[in-house]
Design an enzyme around this catalytic site. Structure first.
Site, short mmCIF file in Angstrom:
data_model
loop_
_atom_site.label_atom_id
_atom_site.label_comp_id
_atom_site.label_asym_id
_atom_site.label_seq_id
_atom_site.Cartn_x
_atom_site.Cartn_y
_atom_site.Cartn_z
N TYR A 23 0.79 -1.23 0.00
CA TYR A 23 0.00 0.00 0.00
C TYR A 23 0.83 1.29 0.00
O TYR A 23 0.26 2.38 -0.01
CB TYR A 23 -0.96 0.00 1.20
CG TYR A 23 -1.95 -1.15 1.15
CD1 TYR A 23 -2.90 -1.21 0.13
CD2 TYR A 23 -1.93 -2.18 2.08
CE1 TYR A 23 -3.81 -2.26 0.06
CE2 TYR A 23 -2.84 -3.23 2.03
CZ TYR A 23 -3.77 -3.26 1.01
OH TYR A 23 -4.66 -4.29 0.94
N ASN A 74 -13.43 4.15 -1.83
CA ASN A 74 -12.53 3.02 -1.61
C ASN A 74 -13.12 2.26 -0.44
O ASN A 74 -12.91 2.61 0.73
CB ASN A 74 -11.10 3.47 -1.30
CG ASN A 74 -10.16 2.27 -1.18
OD1 ASN A 74 -10.62 1.13 -1.10
ND2 ASN A 74 -8.86 2.52 -1.18
N HIS A 100 -9.38 1.78 -5.82
CA HIS A 100 -8.47 0.97 -4.99
C HIS A 100 -7.05 1.41 -5.24
O HIS A 100 -6.67 1.70 -6.39
CB HIS A 100 -8.61 -0.52 -5.31
CG HIS A 100 -9.99 -1.02 -5.10
ND1 HIS A 100 -10.50 -1.26 -3.85
CD2 HIS A 100 -11.00 -1.26 -5.97
CE1 HIS A 100 -11.75 -1.64 -3.96
NE2 HIS A 100 -12.10 -1.65 -5.24
O1 CA2 Z 1 -6.23 -1.53 -2.77
C1 CA2 Z 1 -7.13 -1.02 -2.08
O2 CA2 Z 1 -7.30 0.19 -1.99
C2 CA2 Z 1 -8.05 -1.94 -1.25
O3 CA2 Z 1 -9.35 -1.36 -1.21
C3 CA2 Z 1 -7.45 -1.97 0.15
C4 CA2 Z 1 -8.16 -2.93 1.09
C5 CA2 Z 1 -8.29 -4.31 0.44
O4 CA2 Z 1 -9.05 -5.17 1.29
C6 CA2 Z 1 -8.94 -4.24 -0.92
O5 CA2 Z 1 -8.99 -5.54 -1.48
C7 CA2 Z 1 -8.15 -3.33 -1.84
C8 CA2 Z 1 -7.37 -3.09 2.37
C9 CA2 Z 1 -7.05 -1.83 3.07
C10 CA2 Z 1 -6.14 -2.17 4.19
O6 CA2 Z 1 -5.18 -1.18 4.29
C11 CA2 Z 1 -4.12 -1.45 5.09
C12 CA2 Z 1 -3.14 -0.50 5.08
C13 CA2 Z 1 -2.01 -0.69 5.83
C14 CA2 Z 1 -1.89 -1.82 6.60
C15 CA2 Z 1 -2.88 -2.77 6.63
C16 CA2 Z 1 -4.01 -2.59 5.86
#
Ligand code: CA2
Length: 147
Positions: A23, A74, A100
């Site tokens: 991310y 998102n 996303h």
């Molecule tokens: O890619 C994206 O923006 C997502 O929406 C992010 C979600 C994921 O479940 C989707 O499939 C795609 C997850 C967000 C979690 O973000 C974190 C950031 C840092 C550490 C842990 C989780």
């Protein structure tokens, strides 16, 4: 002036603090600042919100009707699970762009299905934080078509 709601779902408050390989190192506060700066440049109003709770996201979508002209969503992991969010998007009758950070189609197969996509006007994924300003441009272009 167009008003846009940028709504973020579960765990996105952790951005920049964990899993930087997926991310990135940009925090959600950095993204908010980027969106606010860009909004001033393109002359739109922007509201920015995040919740870890499905019902709060549904409430935010309901409240967007009559307040904002469109939504960038998102929905995080609720993208792949939430019929409630899909129904809320349908019910508010506002243009919604699904966003996303990561390319959900290049990841685990459970991320390939989205309940948001069928009710969104379009999808931007895989461009990291830059996706937010790309989505703002896309939403403004869509809104300008109608004016
Ligand atoms: O890619 C994206 O923006 C997502 O929406 C992010 C979600 C994921 O479940 C989707 O499939 C795609 C997850 C967000 C979690 O973000 C974190 C950031 C840092 C550490 C842990 C989780």
């Amino acid at each position: 002036m167009h008003s846009i709601l940028i709504l973020n779902g579960p765990n996105l408050n952790l951005l920049g603090t964990r899993q930087p390989e997926i991310y990135g190192r940009t925090t959600l506060a950095d993204i908010e600042e980027m969106c606010r700066t860009y909004a001033r440049a393109i002359d739109v109003e922007v509201a920015f919100d995040q919740s870890n709770h499905e019902g709060d996201l549904v409430d935010a979508l309901h409240a967007a009707r009559g307040t904002h002209h469109g939504v960038i969503l998102n929905a995080g992991a609720y993208t792949h699970t939430s019929i409630a969010l899909m129904d809320a998007i349908k019910s508010v009758d506002l243009p919604v762009i699904e966003l996303h950070l990561s390319n959900i189609h290049a990841r685990e197969s459970f991320r390939h299905h989205s309940y948001v996509s069928p009710v969104a006007i379009g999808l931007i994924c895989g461009f990291g934080a830059r996706g937010y300003t790309l989505a703002m441009d896309a939403l403004v272009s869509h809104l300008e078509k109608d004016t």
